[in-house]
Design a protein around this motif. Sequence first.
Motif, PDB file in Angstrom:
ATOM      1  N   ARG A   1       0.829  -1.204   0.000  1.00  0.00           N
ATOM      2  CA  ARG A   1       0.000   0.000   0.000  1.00  0.00           C
ATOM      3  C   ARG A   1       0.866   1.257   0.000  1.00  0.00           C
TER       4      ARG A   1
ATOM      5  N   SER B   1       4.180  -3.659  -7.122  1.00  0.00           N
ATOM      6  CA  SER B   1       3.318  -2.664  -6.468  1.00  0.00           C
ATOM      7  C   SER B   1       3.427  -1.318  -7.174  1.00  0.00           C
TER       8      SER B   1
ATOM      9  N   ALA C   1       1.925  -1.467 -10.675  1.00  0.00           N
ATOM     10  CA  ALA C   1       0.468  -1.582 -10.660  1.00  0.00           C
ATOM     11  C   ALA C   1      -0.195  -0.214 -10.447  1.00  0.00           C
TER      12      ALA C   1
ATOM     13  N   ARG D   1      -0.704  -7.975 -13.912  1.00  0.00           N
ATOM     14  CA  ARG D   1      -1.713  -7.300 -13.095  1.00  0.00           C
ATOM     15  C   ARG D   1      -2.650  -8.304 -12.429  1.00  0.00           C
ATOM     16  N   SER D   2      -3.069  -9.298 -13.203  1.00  0.00           N
ATOM     17  CA  SER D   2      -3.999 -10.270 -12.604  1.00  0.00           C
ATOM     18  C   SER D   2      -3.289 -11.125 -11.557  1.00  0.00           C
TER      19      SER D   2
ATOM     20  N   ARG E   1      -3.014  -8.973  -8.486  1.00  0.00           N
ATOM     21  CA  ARG E   1      -4.309  -8.868  -7.812  1.00  0.00           C
ATOM     22  C   ARG E   1      -4.613 -10.144  -7.032  1.00  0.00           C
ATOM     23  N   GLU E   2      -4.302 -11.264  -7.659  1.00  0.00           N
ATOM     24  CA  GLU E   2      -4.523 -12.547  -6.977  1.00  0.00           C
ATOM     25  C   GLU E   2      -3.698 -12.638  -5.706  1.00  0.00           C
ATOM     26  N   HIS E   3      -2.451 -12.166  -5.817  1.00  0.00           N
ATOM     27  CA  HIS E   3      -1.574 -12.210  -4.653  1.00  0.00           C
ATOM     28  C   HIS E   3      -2.128 -11.332  -3.529  1.00  0.00           C
ATOM     29  N   LEU E   4      -2.663 -10.167  -3.888  1.00  0.00           N
ATOM     30  CA  LEU E   4      -3.259  -9.280  -2.880  1.00  0.00           C
ATOM     31  C   LEU E   4      -4.435  -9.964  -2.189  1.00  0.00           C
ATOM     32  N   GLU E   5      -5.283 -10.604  -3.003  1.00  0.00           N
ATOM     33  CA  GLU E   5      -6.440 -11.294  -2.437  1.00  0.00           C
ATOM     34  C   GLU E   5      -5.996 -12.421  -1.506  1.00  0.00           C
TER      35      GLU E   5
END
Lengths: 221, 100
Positions: A15, B22, B25, B81-82, B85-89
């Motif tokens: 973040r 990061s 993105a 990107r996908s 995003r998956e890693h963030l989830e």
Amino acid sequence: MEKNQEPIQQLNEIRSLMERSSRFISLSGLSGVSAGIIALIGAAAAYFYLDLGWRYTDLDAYSSAINANRFDHAYLFLITDALVVLLLALSAGIYFTTRKARRKGLKVWDHVARRMVINLMIPLITGGLFCIILLYHRLVFLVAPATLIFYGLALINASKYTFHEIRVLGLSEIILGLIASWLVGYGLIFWAVGFGILHIFYGLMMYYRYETSDISGDPKL
Amino acid sequence: MKDIIHNLNKQFESRVRLGIMSVLAANDEMDFNTLKELLDVTDGNLASHLAALEKSGMVEVRKQFIGRKPNTSYLITAYGRSAFREHLEFLARLVKQGKS
């Protein structure tokens, strides 16, 4: 290879990096407060010099000023006053923002700062030129509303690269500018509210939100 | 727990690579030097991580000239990107599990 930390730390770091790399977070709330105070002093100076009084800052006052041949003096004074306010507010703003960046160990003039300034400047310079054209046509009563509207647009444009409060501030300036151009003649008072009161209000809000506690926000910010 | 960790994309095990992803993105594109400053790593370190990410198809390199100076910038690919995003989830799920 450095091992990954706890998921919550990882998320915080992601973040922070995403924010730091895409938004100008060194912008200090105190920049807004100082700009607001300087604007109020500038507005007060115009008020006393022109001796118009809040109630008389209408079209008649402007035209009587023209007729009384005071116009060119008033003209010159207002332009000088506005430029001095701009210069002082900018200097104070840069001072507080540089101070905040230094305290957080961040570079001030980085790629996001550049992006923000360029996006701020496009509507702002357009507005400045437009105001000069208004003055050329002697449409003095529209200058104060025009500065508010273009400044608001500039803030909205720049807000993509900094705190979202700037967007709300921009919207407020535009609304104020539109009302000011409708209620012609109250330019000075609307100008004082837009550049003075709103700056102080949003500056304080940002200051308390982002600069007083390191606990509520991301400590890395 | 074991199979969840297995789920984790190998590319995101490195802190520097996760950092690169990061930054990319959140930005349309990013040049080498700004990336280096943001992540506070050495030239060689950053270059090798970028090369690995490029090889796995997560990052795209764009080379161009600004005047006479060569300028290399990096972009995140749709696949990158996908995966990011998956890693963030995935991380969010881990945090949620840890709390309950």
